[in-house]
Motif scaffolding. Structure first.
Motif, PDB file in Angstrom:
ATOM      1  N   ARG A  44       0.832  -1.202   0.000  1.00  0.00           N
ATOM      2  CA  ARG A  44       0.000   0.000   0.000  1.00  0.00           C
ATOM      3  C   ARG A  44       0.864   1.249   0.000  1.00  0.00           C
ATOM      4  N   ASP A  45       0.347   2.283  -0.654  1.00  0.00           N
ATOM      5  CA  ASP A  45       1.004   3.589  -0.591  1.00  0.00           C
ATOM      6  C   ASP A  45       0.697   4.202   0.773  1.00  0.00           C
ATOM      7  N   GLU A  81       1.296   7.715   3.257  1.00  0.00           N
ATOM      8  CA  GLU A  81       1.702   9.115   3.346  1.00  0.00           C
ATOM      9  C   GLU A  81       1.778   9.513   4.817  1.00  0.00           C
ATOM     10  N   ARG A 113       6.040  10.057   0.990  1.00  0.00           N
ATOM     11  CA  ARG A 113       5.300   8.898   0.486  1.00  0.00           C
ATOM     12  C   ARG A 113       6.227   7.685   0.452  1.00  0.00           C
ATOM     13  N   SER A 114       5.655   6.553   0.818  1.00  0.00           N
ATOM     14  CA  SER A 114       6.411   5.303   0.767  1.00  0.00           C
ATOM     15  C   SER A 114       5.445   4.155   0.502  1.00  0.00           C
ATOM     16  N   LYS A 115       6.004   2.998   0.228  1.00  0.00           N
ATOM     17  CA  LYS A 115       5.194   1.795   0.044  1.00  0.00           C
ATOM     18  C   LYS A 115       5.448   0.897   1.243  1.00  0.00           C
TER      19      LYS A 115
END
Length: 110
Positions: A79-80, A82, A101-103
């Protein structure tokens, strides 16, 4: 466990249902009825079950996928994510942050 009543007294005494079971001591938690199955939904009892619940893949505790998913396994979804980051205070009196932002892996019970 079976509950015995002593004659003439209102004292209850627990004894094991089978001879190979140990007698309960003062610190043991005993139950007289079976617990409901919390793994599967039960509308009558208001139990939602654990399908679709988020679990922790690395935990061996109650939130761990192995225990929480009741042996059914789990899916890993990416999932993305924030979140605010690189925050700094601006005199006077504000805080300015960037959005990073990261996964991330997200684990869900089958």
């Amino acid at each position: 466990m079976v509950v015995d009543r002593k004659r003439g007294k209102n004292i209850r005494k627990l004894r094991p249902l089978h001879l190979d079971m140990k007698k309960p001591n003062k610190t043991d938690l005993v139950y007289l009825e079976d617990s409901p199955d919390y793994c599967e939904p039960n509308d009558e009892l208001g139990i939602l079950g654990t399908r679709g619940r988020t679990c922790n893949r690395t935990s061996i505790g109650l939130d761990g996928c192995r225990l929480l998913c009741c042996g059914r396994g789990y899916q890993t979804r990416i999932r993305d994510h924030e979140e605010k980051c690189r925050c700094h205070f601006v005199w006077c009196c504000k805080v300015h942050c960037d959005v990073c932002r990261s996964k991330r892996d997200h684990h869900v019970c089958n």
